[in-house]
Design a protein around this motif. Structure first.
Motif, PDB file in Angstrom:
ATOM      1  N   ILE A  41       0.875  -1.179   0.000  1.00  0.00           N
ATOM      2  CA  ILE A  41       0.000   0.000   0.000  1.00  0.00           C
ATOM      3  C   ILE A  41       0.902   1.216   0.000  1.00  0.00           C
ATOM      4  O   ILE A  41       1.764   1.371   0.871  1.00  0.00           O
ATOM      5  N   LEU A  42       0.761   2.046  -1.021  1.00  0.00           N
ATOM      6  CA  LEU A  42       1.581   3.252  -1.117  1.00  0.00           C
ATOM      7  C   LEU A  42       0.749   4.467  -0.767  1.00  0.00           C
ATOM      8  O   LEU A  42      -0.370   4.609  -1.258  1.00  0.00           O
ATOM      9  N   SER A  43       1.289   5.337   0.085  1.00  0.00           N
ATOM     10  CA  SER A  43       0.591   6.581   0.424  1.00  0.00           C
ATOM     11  C   SER A  43       1.554   7.735   0.200  1.00  0.00           C
ATOM     12  O   SER A  43       2.736   7.615   0.473  1.00  0.00           O
ATOM     13  N   PHE A  44       1.036   8.845  -0.297  1.00  0.00           N
ATOM     14  CA  PHE A  44       1.888   9.991  -0.583  1.00  0.00           C
ATOM     15  C   PHE A  44       1.369  11.249   0.092  1.00  0.00           C
ATOM     16  O   PHE A  44       0.167  11.494   0.134  1.00  0.00           O
ATOM     17  N   SER A  45       2.308  12.047   0.608  1.00  0.00           N
ATOM     18  CA  SER A  45       2.005  13.430   0.956  1.00  0.00           C
ATOM     19  C   SER A  45       2.969  14.249   0.114  1.00  0.00           C
ATOM     20  O   SER A  45       3.792  13.695  -0.611  1.00  0.00           O
ATOM     21  N   ALA A  46       2.891  15.572   0.209  1.00  0.00           N
ATOM     22  CA  ALA A  46       3.767  16.398  -0.624  1.00  0.00           C
ATOM     23  C   ALA A  46       5.230  16.126  -0.325  1.00  0.00           C
ATOM     24  O   ALA A  46       6.085  16.244  -1.192  1.00  0.00           O
ATOM     25  N   SER A  47       5.537  15.742   0.916  1.00  0.00           N
ATOM     26  CA  SER A  47       6.949  15.608   1.253  1.00  0.00           C
ATOM     27  C   SER A  47       7.356  14.192   1.653  1.00  0.00           C
ATOM     28  O   SER A  47       8.533  13.907   1.780  1.00  0.00           O
ATOM     29  N   GLN A  48       6.405  13.296   1.860  1.00  0.00           N
ATOM     30  CA  GLN A  48       6.750  11.954   2.327  1.00  0.00           C
ATOM     31  C   GLN A  48       6.003  10.884   1.532  1.00  0.00           C
ATOM     32  O   GLN A  48       4.903  11.124   1.045  1.00  0.00           O
ATOM     33  N   VAL A  49       6.636   9.707   1.440  1.00  0.00           N
ATOM     34  CA  VAL A  49       5.960   8.559   0.852  1.00  0.00           C
ATOM     35  C   VAL A  49       6.003   7.447   1.893  1.00  0.00           C
ATOM     36  O   VAL A  49       6.973   7.324   2.644  1.00  0.00           O
ATOM     37  N   GLN A  50       4.929   6.675   1.948  1.00  0.00           N
ATOM     38  CA  GLN A  50       4.913   5.571   2.888  1.00  0.00           C
ATOM     39  C   GLN A  50       4.500   4.298   2.166  1.00  0.00           C
ATOM     40  O   GLN A  50       3.640   4.324   1.294  1.00  0.00           O
ATOM     41  N   MET A  51       5.172   3.183   2.516  1.00  0.00           N
ATOM     42  CA  MET A  51       4.777   1.918   1.936  1.00  0.00           C
ATOM     43  C   MET A  51       4.528   0.925   3.057  1.00  0.00           C
ATOM     44  O   MET A  51       5.363   0.781   3.958  1.00  0.00           O
ATOM     45  N   LYS A  52       3.375   0.249   3.004  1.00  0.00           N
ATOM     46  CA  LYS A  52       3.084  -0.794   3.990  1.00  0.00           C
ATOM     47  C   LYS A  52       3.086  -2.133   3.289  1.00  0.00           C
ATOM     48  O   LYS A  52       2.393  -2.315   2.284  1.00  0.00           O
ATOM     49  N   VAL A  53       3.918  -3.044   3.803  1.00  0.00           N
ATOM     50  CA  VAL A  53       3.944  -4.399   3.265  1.00  0.00           C
ATOM     51  C   VAL A  53       3.906  -5.350   4.442  1.00  0.00           C
ATOM     52  O   VAL A  53       4.811  -5.332   5.275  1.00  0.00           O
ATOM     53  N   ASN A  54       2.876  -6.126   4.510  1.00  0.00           N
ATOM     54  CA  ASN A  54       2.803  -7.168   5.527  1.00  0.00           C
ATOM     55  C   ASN A  54       3.160  -6.638   6.928  1.00  0.00           C
ATOM     56  O   ASN A  54       3.980  -7.218   7.634  1.00  0.00           O
ATOM     57  N   GLY A  55       2.573  -5.499   7.287  1.00  0.00           N
ATOM     58  CA  GLY A  55       2.781  -4.950   8.627  1.00  0.00           C
ATOM     59  C   GLY A  55       4.040  -4.125   8.791  1.00  0.00           C
ATOM     60  O   GLY A  55       4.234  -3.447   9.799  1.00  0.00           O
ATOM     61  N   ILE A  56       4.924  -4.166   7.782  1.00  0.00           N
ATOM     62  CA  ILE A  56       6.131  -3.340   7.848  1.00  0.00           C
ATOM     63  C   ILE A  56       5.802  -1.980   7.248  1.00  0.00           C
ATOM     64  O   ILE A  56       5.189  -1.904   6.182  1.00  0.00           O
ATOM     65  N   ILE A  57       6.186  -0.916   7.937  1.00  0.00           N
ATOM     66  CA  ILE A  57       5.900   0.417   7.426  1.00  0.00           C
ATOM     67  C   ILE A  57       7.203   1.120   7.099  1.00  0.00           C
ATOM     68  O   ILE A  57       8.069   1.287   7.954  1.00  0.00           O
ATOM     69  N   PHE A  58       7.326   1.510   5.839  1.00  0.00           N
ATOM     70  CA  PHE A  58       8.514   2.220   5.393  1.00  0.00           C
ATOM     71  C   PHE A  58       8.111   3.641   5.023  1.00  0.00           C
ATOM     72  O   PHE A  58       7.153   3.849   4.285  1.00  0.00           O
ATOM     73  N   THR A  59       8.840   4.626   5.549  1.00  0.00           N
ATOM     74  CA  THR A  59       8.531   6.014   5.224  1.00  0.00           C
ATOM     75  C   THR A  59       9.799   6.680   4.712  1.00  0.00           C
ATOM     76  O   THR A  59      10.875   6.472   5.271  1.00  0.00           O
ATOM     77  N   SER A  60       9.680   7.459   3.656  1.00  0.00           N
ATOM     78  CA  SER A  60      10.848   8.151   3.128  1.00  0.00           C
ATOM     79  C   SER A  60      10.410   9.519   2.655  1.00  0.00           C
ATOM     80  O   SER A  60       9.243   9.759   2.375  1.00  0.00           O
ATOM     81  N   ARG A  61      11.369  10.402   2.536  1.00  0.00           N
ATOM     82  CA  ARG A  61      11.010  11.690   1.979  1.00  0.00           C
ATOM     83  C   ARG A  61      10.871  11.557   0.469  1.00  0.00           C
ATOM     84  O   ARG A  61      11.417  10.624  -0.130  1.00  0.00           O
ATOM     85  N   VAL A  62      10.119  12.441  -0.134  1.00  0.00           N
ATOM     86  CA  VAL A  62      10.108  12.516  -1.594  1.00  0.00           C
ATOM     87  C   VAL A  62      10.917  13.750  -1.952  1.00  0.00           C
ATOM     88  O   VAL A  62      11.031  14.674  -1.164  1.00  0.00           O
TER      89      VAL A  62
END
Lengths: 363, 447
Positions: free
Chosen positions: A211-232
């Motif tokens: 599941i990919l989610s975007f804000s203007a400055s951050q992106v988040q990916m959820k895979v099998n309960g793991i949450i990864f967040t990075s800047r864009v």
């Protein structure tokens, strides 16, 4: 804080997030991972101030609490520990790691000081198939720049339009793009850093859907309960539309493995001249030549379907083509316009894919 | 509230925050603007925003309230450095972009270089032969032979002359070349302006599209991390595209304080050539060629007198000769050794350049009854701050030193601090008669 978990589970999540903890940081706490127990859930996370990875496992015999501890020490200790279950507990800022045969006390640091992200308001979300997503990244990421002089180009553009997203990478000399279907309809441009995408590729193996989610400055990916967040990356991607040719003069069908092997041979002789390699098309033959002033030269011939082209010559950096062929398979199409226009590779298997390389001047 | 003020706030905080926290969270912040008392501060990432809001915002507000009357609130905004980075000059996009570029070239700054500074008017001696030869090669094959060309040597020995000579020569052959000549100071202030006014794209475009990039007095990059970073990228971009870069400095790259290693090493990629002070014979040669250039007959013994008196600075050497010739013409005298002696003595007296930095600091310390070391020191007690500002004011207005130069002379102060001091005294002098009085008395001490 206290919790008892399966050691294998713990090794897995600590290994997943611990990669972001760096020993090079000026801030000592960034070498640590953050552990927190709420109910029967142990949450572990780490950040390098650009990205954060967070994962959870279940445990038993819990007491709520938080601590941070050196990622390297904890990982190494757990990996070499042969016991089946491990109990983590804290005594002020020391963490105790107890299992049936081994006991350790590791000095930690107060979790209050661990850097965290403010709550992010995401404006767009979509679900994407892990495997196709992974493959799309592989097919474009190598074209993005490594050189920091143009920071925007060190990222891949994610351009959402309707029910698909286009991934585009370019370093100014070549460009790769591909398109993916998504399950809902979205619009917007987001540029994700190359480094974050490498992390994303690693995490995509953890589940079938992301599941990919975007804000203007951050992106988040959820895979099998793991949450990864990075800047864009912040900025506009170059308008690349105009350089994609509308039509081609010459179209060839080539086996990617054959061309790859040929280019590898040719690149042995073009290393000292920016991998400048000459392509000649003559009726039924594609001739690939490389000349080294010091080593010698190399000529290769690939049989092609009969064309009405004679004496067409173009030069290009063999390395750029090799990198694309490494991620393509079976038949590919080679397209040419003239010796000063880009060489284009497309793939019959993936119609949205396009790779474009600037030619070199041929004398 | 301004940039200078924010730096001061940071240095106040530096003592109360741990070193790693300061370096990670506070140091990368930048002042953006003051919106009627609402202070906007740029931070590099949301983690920093979060940390600052949790841990430091109270202290910050307290300090700001104390120091700044109409302070209302402070806000942190995440600003990434890549946002300002232009992507012009993508080779792959060139074909479609070409037309647009030609129009821009016409609008560009006209190339103007000192027409007297050519290779012909440069007097070559053992002291500068290597630099001269390298400059000629560079002018002949820009971007091919020595890139970058790093010229170093003392004040007034001809570094700028050579640089202009390269530009003049290149323009003579290819008048359409875009040659950018800038001093390190101008580059810095334009960079800061661009940051403030959000015009980084234009700034980058200006510098990164140059065919030749000439930078004077690069030593003033020391201590300016942001500008160094920008300079580094400009340098890279130009170097990668084989554009010639010429840099001058008063010392070798390694000796420039606080210059990033990656810049130091890049300066060494091409050729590093020094210009030494001329020996007596060279000085004579320079004087003779200058006299000839102006078509005035000057007796050898008068030239010898000048060459013996002024030993380290070619600019002063030439200046003295010109003054001598002008005086002789006005007074209708013939130039002799005696006349030269008389005239130049007078000139040196009224010139004021006999006053040195050391003397100014000494006299100011004497006047205010404080120690020289305290003036040069870091203490911020009122009794020292004011004399210190007076010193900087005098260095600026009486000796005409540049802001960064004064910063160095005052023991490594930032040029913005110097600017602030000079402005403050300039203003105070107008409205506060006691300040005016202090300055008058001090200035009399030099006569």
């Amino acid at each position: 804080m206290k919790i008892t978990c399966q050691k294998e589970d713990l090794v897995r999540v600590v290994g997943l997030v611990g990669r972001l903890a760096t020993t090079r940081a000026t801030l000592p706490i960034l070498q640590n991972i953050y552990l927190s127990v709420t109910g029967d859930i142990l949450q572990v996370k780490a950040t390098d101030l650009e990205q954060t990875i967070q994962a959870e496992i279940k445990g038993e015999g819990f007491e709520n609490g938080v601590i941070t501890v050196s990622a390297r020490v904890l990982t190494d200790y757990l990996q070499n520990n042969t016991d089946e279950k491990v109990t983590l507990s804290t005594d002020d800022i020391t963490i105790k790691v107890d299992s049936s045969n081994h006991h350790a006390k590791i000095k930690g640091m107060d979790a209050v000081d661990y850097p965290s992200l403010p709550k992010i308001k995401f404006q767009a979300e979509t679900v994407i198939d892990s495997n196709t997503f992974n493959e799309a990244i592989s097919k474009t990421i190598f074209a993005a720049a490594n050189d920091e002089t143009r920071p925007i180009l060190t990222g891949l553009l994610f351009r959402f339009e309707g029910d698909s997203v286009q991934l585009v990478g370019t370093d100014g000399y070549r460009l790769a793009l591909t398109k993916l279907k998504i399950k809902n309809s979205l619009t917007g441009d987001y540029i994700l850093p190359k480094r974050s995408l490498q992390e994303i590729q690693r995490l995509l193996g953890q589940g079938e859907e992301a599941i990919l989610s975007f804000s203007a400055s951050q992106v988040q990916m959820k895979v099998n309960g793991i949450i990864f967040t990075s800047r864009v990356l912040d900025g506009a991607f170059p308008a690349y539309g105009a350089i994609i040719p509308k039509k081609y003069e010459i179209n060839l069908k080539v086996n990617s493995a054959v061309l790859l092997q040929t280019l590898k041979l040719a690149s042995l002789f073009s290393r000292d001249s920016a991998y400048s390699t000459k392509f000649e098309i003559n009726k039924k033959v594609l001739k690939v030549t490389a000349i080294s002033p010091t080593l010698g030269d190399n000529t290769n011939e690939i049989a092609i379907d009969e064309t009405d082209v004679s004496d067409f010559i173009i030069s290009a950096n063999a390395q750029y083509l090799i990198e694309a062929l490494n991620v393509l398979s079976n038949e590919i199409n080679l397209h040419f316009i003239d010796s000063k226009s880009p060489i284009v590779i497309t793939s019959p298997k993936d119609e949205s894919y396009l790779y474009l390389v600037m030619p070199l001047r041929s004398e | 509230m301004s940039d200078i003020f924010w730096k001061k706030v940071l240095s106040d905080l530096e003592v109360s925050v741990s070193r790693p926290n300061f370096v990670t969270w506070l140091k990368p912040t930048n002042f953006v603007e003051n919106r009627n008392g609402l202070i906007i501060i740029a931070v590099p990432n949301p983690y920093a925003k979060n940390w600052l809001e949790k841990n430091i915002v109270k202290d910050l507000k307290r300090i700001c309230k104390e120091e700044f009357d109409d302070f209302e609130d402070i806000r942190f905004e995440v600003m990434h450095k890549e946002a300002a980075n232009a992507y012009d000059e993508l080779p792959i996009l060139k074909q479609v972009e070409e037309e647009e570029k030609e129009i821009e070239a016409e609008e560009g700054v006209p190339n103007s270089f000192h027409s007297r500074y050519t290779f012909d008017t440069f007097v070559v001696g053992n002291n500068n032969r290597l630099a001269f030869a390298a400059a000629q090669v560079v002018a002949d094959k820009p971007g091919e032979a020595y890139n970058p060309l790093f010229l170093y040597g003392g004040v007034g020995l001809g570094k700028t002359h050579l640089m202009h000579a390269i530009a003049n020569e290149v323009l003579r052959k290819a008048p359409k070349k875009k040659i950018i000549y800038t001093s390190c100071e101008t580059f810095t202030s334009e960079f800061i302006d661009a940051l403030k006014t959000n015009t980084m794209t234009a700034f980058k475009k200006k510098y990164r599209t140059a065919d030749m990039f000439l930078v004077d007095d690069i030593q003033f990059l020391s201590n300016k991390e942001g500008t160094q970073e920008e300079f580094f990228h400009t340098f890279n971009m130009l170097h990668q595209n084989n554009r010639q870069i010429v840099v001058t400095s008063d010392r070798v790259p390694k000796e420039i304080n606080d210059l990033e290693d990656r810049l130091t090493s890049r300066f060494g990629w091409g050729m590093i050539a020094d210009i030494q002070a001329p020996n007596f014979e060279n000085r004579m040669a320079i004087l003779q060629s200058k006299a000839q250039e102006r078509g005035i007959e000057v007796p050898v013994e008068a030239l010898e007198y000048i060459a013996q008196t002024i030993t380290s600075n070619v600019r002063e050497l030439e200046g003295s000769l010109i003054k001598l010739m002008a005086a002789a013409e006005v007074e209708g005298e013939t130039i002799t050794r005696e006349y030269a002696k008389r005239t130049l003595k007078d000139l040196i007296k009224t010139n004021g350049s006999v006053v040195t930095t050391k003397q100014i600091i000494g006299k100011v310390a004497e006047y205010f009854s404080v120690e020289v070391n305290d003036i040069m020191g870091k203490s911020r007690v009122k009794e020292l701050v004011y004399p210190r500002q007076v010193v900087m004011y005098l260095l600026r207005n009486r000796l005409g030193h540049t802001l960064p130069q004064i910063g160095d002379e005052m023991g490594g102060k930032d040029h913005t601090t110097v600017m602030h001091s000079v402005e403050k005294i300039t203003k105070a002098r107008k409205v506060d008669s006691s300040v005016e009085n202090d300055l008058q008395v001090i200035e009399k001490m030099f006569i």
